[in-house]
Write a protein that holds these residues in place. Structure first.
Motif, PDB file in Angstrom:
ATOM      1  N   SER A   7       7.858   1.980  19.486  1.00  0.00           N
ATOM      2  CA  SER A   7       9.015   2.822  19.148  1.00  0.00           C
ATOM      3  C   SER A   7       9.947   2.095  18.195  1.00  0.00           C
ATOM      4  O   SER A   7      10.462   2.688  17.236  1.00  0.00           O
ATOM      5  CB  SER A   7       9.776   3.222  20.409  1.00  0.00           C
ATOM      6  OG  SER A   7       8.995   4.038  21.226  1.00  0.00           O
ATOM      7  N   LEU A   8      10.146   0.814  18.434  1.00  0.00           N
ATOM      8  CA  LEU A   8      11.002   0.014  17.562  1.00  0.00           C
ATOM      9  C   LEU A   8      10.392  -0.089  16.163  1.00  0.00           C
ATOM     10  O   LEU A   8      11.098   0.055  15.156  1.00  0.00           O
ATOM     11  CB  LEU A   8      11.219  -1.385  18.152  1.00  0.00           C
ATOM     12  CG  LEU A   8      12.083  -2.334  17.318  1.00  0.00           C
ATOM     13  CD1 LEU A   8      13.497  -1.773  17.156  1.00  0.00           C
ATOM     14  CD2 LEU A   8      12.107  -3.708  17.940  1.00  0.00           C
ATOM     15  N   VAL A   9       9.089  -0.326  16.090  1.00  0.00           N
ATOM     16  CA  VAL A   9       8.412  -0.412  14.791  1.00  0.00           C
ATOM     17  C   VAL A   9       8.561   0.903  14.032  1.00  0.00           C
ATOM     18  O   VAL A   9       8.880   0.923  12.838  1.00  0.00           O
ATOM     19  CB  VAL A   9       6.925  -0.800  14.970  1.00  0.00           C
ATOM     20  CG1 VAL A   9       6.165  -0.616  13.666  1.00  0.00           C
ATOM     21  CG2 VAL A   9       6.809  -2.233  15.453  1.00  0.00           C
ATOM     22  N   VAL A  10       8.330   2.017  14.706  1.00  0.00           N
ATOM     23  CA  VAL A  10       8.457   3.332  14.061  1.00  0.00           C
ATOM     24  C   VAL A  10       9.892   3.564  13.605  1.00  0.00           C
ATOM     25  O   VAL A  10      10.128   4.046  12.484  1.00  0.00           O
ATOM     26  CB  VAL A  10       7.973   4.462  15.003  1.00  0.00           C
ATOM     27  CG1 VAL A  10       8.349   5.828  14.452  1.00  0.00           C
ATOM     28  CG2 VAL A  10       6.475   4.357  15.220  1.00  0.00           C
ATOM     29  N   LEU A  11      10.847   3.220  14.433  1.00  0.00           N
ATOM     30  CA  LEU A  11      12.258   3.396  14.081  1.00  0.00           C
ATOM     31  C   LEU A  11      12.622   2.561  12.852  1.00  0.00           C
ATOM     32  O   LEU A  11      13.269   3.060  11.922  1.00  0.00           O
ATOM     33  CB  LEU A  11      13.161   3.029  15.262  1.00  0.00           C
ATOM     34  CG  LEU A  11      14.666   3.148  15.006  1.00  0.00           C
ATOM     35  CD1 LEU A  11      15.053   4.596  14.703  1.00  0.00           C
ATOM     36  CD2 LEU A  11      15.445   2.606  16.196  1.00  0.00           C
ATOM     37  N   VAL A  12      12.192   1.319  12.840  1.00  0.00           N
ATOM     38  CA  VAL A  12      12.475   0.447  11.693  1.00  0.00           C
ATOM     39  C   VAL A  12      11.805   1.007  10.432  1.00  0.00           C
ATOM     40  O   VAL A  12      12.408   1.029   9.355  1.00  0.00           O
ATOM     41  CB  VAL A  12      12.022  -1.007  11.969  1.00  0.00           C
ATOM     42  CG1 VAL A  12      12.039  -1.844  10.701  1.00  0.00           C
ATOM     43  CG2 VAL A  12      12.911  -1.635  13.037  1.00  0.00           C
ATOM     44  N   TRP A  13      10.552   1.501  10.558  1.00  0.00           N
ATOM     45  CA  TRP A  13       9.856   2.078   9.413  1.00  0.00           C
ATOM     46  C   TRP A  13      10.609   3.297   8.878  1.00  0.00           C
ATOM     47  O   TRP A  13      10.806   3.437   7.669  1.00  0.00           O
ATOM     48  CB  TRP A  13       8.416   2.467   9.794  1.00  0.00           C
ATOM     49  CG  TRP A  13       7.649   3.034   8.646  1.00  0.00           C
ATOM     50  CD1 TRP A  13       6.883   2.335   7.767  1.00  0.00           C
ATOM     51  CD2 TRP A  13       7.603   4.404   8.222  1.00  0.00           C
ATOM     52  NE1 TRP A  13       6.356   3.199   6.824  1.00  0.00           N
ATOM     53  CE2 TRP A  13       6.781   4.467   7.076  1.00  0.00           C
ATOM     54  CE3 TRP A  13       8.168   5.576   8.699  1.00  0.00           C
ATOM     55  CZ2 TRP A  13       6.513   5.656   6.409  1.00  0.00           C
ATOM     56  CZ3 TRP A  13       7.912   6.760   8.026  1.00  0.00           C
ATOM     57  CH2 TRP A  13       7.098   6.800   6.903  1.00  0.00           C
ATOM     58  N   VAL A  14      11.041   4.193   9.779  1.00  0.00           N
ATOM     59  CA  VAL A  14      11.762   5.410   9.371  1.00  0.00           C
ATOM     60  C   VAL A  14      13.087   5.055   8.703  1.00  0.00           C
ATOM     61  O   VAL A  14      13.423   5.600   7.643  1.00  0.00           O
ATOM     62  CB  VAL A  14      11.978   6.361  10.576  1.00  0.00           C
ATOM     63  CG1 VAL A  14      12.962   7.469  10.230  1.00  0.00           C
ATOM     64  CG2 VAL A  14      10.653   6.946  11.038  1.00  0.00           C
ATOM     65  N   LEU A  15      13.827   4.140   9.303  1.00  0.00           N
ATOM     66  CA  LEU A  15      15.103   3.732   8.708  1.00  0.00           C
ATOM     67  C   LEU A  15      14.878   3.050   7.352  1.00  0.00           C
ATOM     68  O   LEU A  15      15.628   3.278   6.400  1.00  0.00           O
ATOM     69  CB  LEU A  15      15.872   2.815   9.651  1.00  0.00           C
ATOM     70  CG  LEU A  15      16.420   3.481  10.914  1.00  0.00           C
ATOM     71  CD1 LEU A  15      17.034   2.438  11.835  1.00  0.00           C
ATOM     72  CD2 LEU A  15      17.427   4.567  10.562  1.00  0.00           C
ATOM     73  N   GLY A  16      13.835   2.236   7.266  1.00  0.00           N
ATOM     74  CA  GLY A  16      13.498   1.593   5.996  1.00  0.00           C
ATOM     75  C   GLY A  16      13.144   2.606   4.929  1.00  0.00           C
ATOM     76  O   GLY A  16      13.567   2.486   3.773  1.00  0.00           O
ATOM     77  N   PHE A  17      12.380   3.620   5.307  1.00  0.00           N
ATOM     78  CA  PHE A  17      12.019   4.664   4.349  1.00  0.00           C
ATOM     79  C   PHE A  17      13.260   5.417   3.873  1.00  0.00           C
ATOM     80  O   PHE A  17      13.419   5.681   2.682  1.00  0.00           O
ATOM     81  CB  PHE A  17      11.002   5.641   4.957  1.00  0.00           C
ATOM     82  CG  PHE A  17      10.640   6.768   4.035  1.00  0.00           C
ATOM     83  CD1 PHE A  17       9.927   6.530   2.872  1.00  0.00           C
ATOM     84  CD2 PHE A  17      11.039   8.067   4.308  1.00  0.00           C
ATOM     85  CE1 PHE A  17       9.604   7.562   1.996  1.00  0.00           C
ATOM     86  CE2 PHE A  17      10.725   9.110   3.443  1.00  0.00           C
ATOM     87  CZ  PHE A  17      10.004   8.851   2.284  1.00  0.00           C
ATOM     88  N   ALA A  18      14.136   5.748   4.817  1.00  0.00           N
ATOM     89  CA  ALA A  18      15.375   6.444   4.443  1.00  0.00           C
ATOM     90  C   ALA A  18      16.186   5.595   3.456  1.00  0.00           C
ATOM     91  O   ALA A  18      16.688   6.109   2.445  1.00  0.00           O
ATOM     92  CB  ALA A  18      16.195   6.773   5.681  1.00  0.00           C
ATOM     93  N   LEU A  19      16.295   4.317   3.724  1.00  0.00           N
ATOM     94  CA  LEU A  19      17.021   3.413   2.832  1.00  0.00           C
ATOM     95  C   LEU A  19      16.325   3.328   1.471  1.00  0.00           C
ATOM     96  O   LEU A  19      16.981   3.338   0.424  1.00  0.00           O
ATOM     97  CB  LEU A  19      17.129   2.023   3.464  1.00  0.00           C
ATOM     98  CG  LEU A  19      17.998   1.017   2.745  1.00  0.00           C
ATOM     99  CD1 LEU A  19      19.453   1.492   2.715  1.00  0.00           C
ATOM    100  CD2 LEU A  19      17.908  -0.336   3.426  1.00  0.00           C
ATOM    101  N   PHE A  20      14.999   3.267   1.489  1.00  0.00           N
ATOM    102  CA  PHE A  20      14.204   3.235   0.256  1.00  0.00           C
ATOM    103  C   PHE A  20      14.523   4.450  -0.614  1.00  0.00           C
ATOM    104  O   PHE A  20      14.713   4.331  -1.827  1.00  0.00           O
ATOM    105  CB  PHE A  20      12.712   3.215   0.636  1.00  0.00           C
ATOM    106  CG  PHE A  20      11.752   3.213  -0.518  1.00  0.00           C
ATOM    107  CD1 PHE A  20      11.400   2.036  -1.153  1.00  0.00           C
ATOM    108  CD2 PHE A  20      11.162   4.397  -0.961  1.00  0.00           C
ATOM    109  CE1 PHE A  20      10.491   2.021  -2.202  1.00  0.00           C
ATOM    110  CE2 PHE A  20      10.255   4.394  -2.012  1.00  0.00           C
ATOM    111  CZ  PHE A  20       9.926   3.203  -2.633  1.00  0.00           C
TER     112      PHE A  20
END
Length: 176
Positions: A7-20
């Motif tokens: 869940s943490l990995v997915v959350l970090v990926w989603v937040l990273g994508f949003a920032l990207f």
């Protein structure tokens, strides 16, 4: 425990994508650099590079990743610029086949000319990975000025590019 970690990995990926997505690079200012490099690919890149070169913002330009069959005079005609500009100020790089080899081809070209600064012209969604590859190839010896061509990339393009960028960073981190 594994669920929380995933869940943490997915959350970090989603937040990273949003920032990207919300921080896509923008066009650069008008400062002079020794060179301009333009990787082939999406529309607008080569015209932006030519516009900057004709405005005197660099001494020379490399278009990296050009198909071997393309000749300078053909490109001059399609881009509606004088053939003499290609003869005097533009080099076509025929060795690169992807973003990684664009960086390597550019590094070799820059070193051969002893340039100290380069303007990297590529599409906004491609800039981070292109810059990463160029920095990886040249180190910190040459100043890179990112100059993004604004696009209207769709979700699929952005997702693909974000994942390619992440995978490449991880690959370099582990020594590949």
């Amino acid at each position: 425990m594994i669920r929380r970690l995933l869940s943490l990995v997915v959350l970090v990926w989603v937040l990273g994508f949003a920032l990207f997505v919300v921080t896509l690079p923008q066009p650069a200012d008008d400062r002079f650099t020794d060179a301009i490099v333009v990787p082939t690919g999406a529309p607008g890149r080569i015209p932006r590079g030519l516009e900057l070169l004709q405005a005197g913002k660099a001494k020379r330009m490399l278009i990296t990743g050009v198909d071997r069959a393309v000749k300078p005079h053909e490109l001059a005609i399609t881009q509606k610029v004088p053939v003499a500009l290609f003869s005097s100020s533009i080099d076509l790089g025929h060795e690169a086949v992807d973003t990684r080899s664009n960086g390597e081809e550019t590094a070799t070209w820059l070193a051969a000319r002893n340039y100290h600064s380069v303007r990297l012209v590529t599409t906004d969604w491609h800039m981070r990975r292109a810059r990463f590859e160029l920095e990886h190839a040249i180190g910190d010896k040459i100043m890179i000025l990112p100059d993004a061509v604004v696009s209207e990339a769709g979700l699929t393009v952005l997702l693909k590019e974000y994942n390619k960028y992440l995978f490449r960073r991880v690959a370099v981190l582990v020594g590949l």
